[in-house]
Motif scaffolding. Sequence first.
Motif, mmCIF file in Angstrom:
data_model
loop_
_atom_site.group_PDB
_atom_site.id
_atom_site.type_symbol
_atom_site.label_atom_id
_atom_site.label_comp_id
_atom_site.label_asym_id
_atom_site.label_seq_id
_atom_site.Cartn_x
_atom_site.Cartn_y
_atom_site.Cartn_z
ATOM 1 N N ASP A 76 42.674 37.721 44.865
ATOM 2 C CA ASP A 76 43.354 36.586 44.227
ATOM 3 C C ASP A 76 44.711 36.993 43.669
ATOM 4 O O ASP A 76 45.686 36.248 43.772
ATOM 5 C CB ASP A 76 42.485 35.998 43.106
ATOM 6 C CG ASP A 76 41.234 35.320 43.647
ATOM 7 O OD1 ASP A 76 41.233 34.909 44.817
ATOM 8 O OD2 ASP A 76 40.253 35.205 42.880
ATOM 9 N N GLU A 80 48.411 35.652 44.692
ATOM 10 C CA GLU A 80 49.354 35.144 43.693
ATOM 11 C C GLU A 80 50.713 35.824 43.813
ATOM 12 O O GLU A 80 51.752 35.167 43.736
ATOM 13 C CB GLU A 80 48.803 35.327 42.273
ATOM 14 C CG GLU A 80 49.746 34.783 41.233
ATOM 15 C CD GLU A 80 49.238 34.906 39.816
ATOM 16 O OE1 GLU A 80 50.018 34.585 38.903
ATOM 17 O OE2 GLU A 80 48.078 35.323 39.598
ATOM 18 N N LYS A 83 52.696 34.373 46.545
ATOM 19 C CA LYS A 83 53.269 33.078 46.169
ATOM 20 C C LYS A 83 54.445 33.241 45.210
ATOM 21 O O LYS A 83 55.339 32.415 45.178
ATOM 22 C CB LYS A 83 52.201 32.195 45.522
ATOM 23 C CG LYS A 83 51.125 31.749 46.482
ATOM 24 C CD LYS A 83 50.056 30.970 45.763
ATOM 25 C CE LYS A 83 48.909 30.626 46.695
ATOM 26 N NZ LYS A 83 47.812 29.956 45.988
ATOM 27 N N ARG A 84 54.431 34.301 44.423
ATOM 28 C CA ARG A 84 55.480 34.548 43.437
ATOM 29 C C ARG A 84 56.599 35.420 44.016
ATOM 30 O O ARG A 84 57.316 36.079 43.275
ATOM 31 C CB ARG A 84 54.894 35.213 42.195
ATOM 32 C CG ARG A 84 53.969 34.324 41.406
ATOM 33 C CD ARG A 84 53.485 35.023 40.151
ATOM 34 N NE ARG A 84 52.606 34.189 39.387
ATOM 35 C CZ ARG A 84 53.008 33.270 38.512
ATOM 36 N NH1 ARG A 84 54.289 33.073 38.308
ATOM 37 N NH2 ARG A 84 52.143 32.548 37.841
ATOM 38 N N THR A 125 46.538 35.417 37.460
ATOM 39 C CA THR A 125 45.266 35.808 38.070
ATOM 40 C C THR A 125 45.335 37.285 38.417
ATOM 41 O O THR A 125 46.112 37.673 39.276
ATOM 42 C CB THR A 125 44.999 35.008 39.358
ATOM 43 O OG1 THR A 125 45.066 33.630 39.055
ATOM 44 C CG2 THR A 125 43.651 35.343 39.939
#
Length: 139
Positions: A76, A80, A83-84, A125
Amino acid sequence: MSKLVKIMLTSLTVLLIIGISAFVVVQYINTDEKSGEAASIDEMKEYSYETPEITTDLQDGSFVRIQFQIIADSKDAKEEIEKRDFQLKNILIKELATMKEKNFQSGLEDLENEVKSKLNEVMTTGKITDVYTINKILQ
């Protein structure tokens, strides 16, 4: 109160205390086993994210092209950080803009630690466990 009710209440209280104690011990043992272990190379590979190469100028006018391998603590967290990506690039550019060419001769570990720290500030996360420099060209 009758003697039977007193015995029942005492027995329930003792069983409740034993149950809570057992739960706490099991939770403590499970977290300690995981926290002391280093991640295996397979886990590191599975949870790693390779940044794109970033080319930017340094404070003294020279240029650097650099790339990192970022290791997260879970799937996870890896998703993340993917995505960042835009925040990661922003952090890298800001950090690199304050550095000079001589910092790259001996200070890469400081840069890696600073990137790790800044990324962990924005993560919701999981967390980043390691940052490795995998490519660096100074011009």
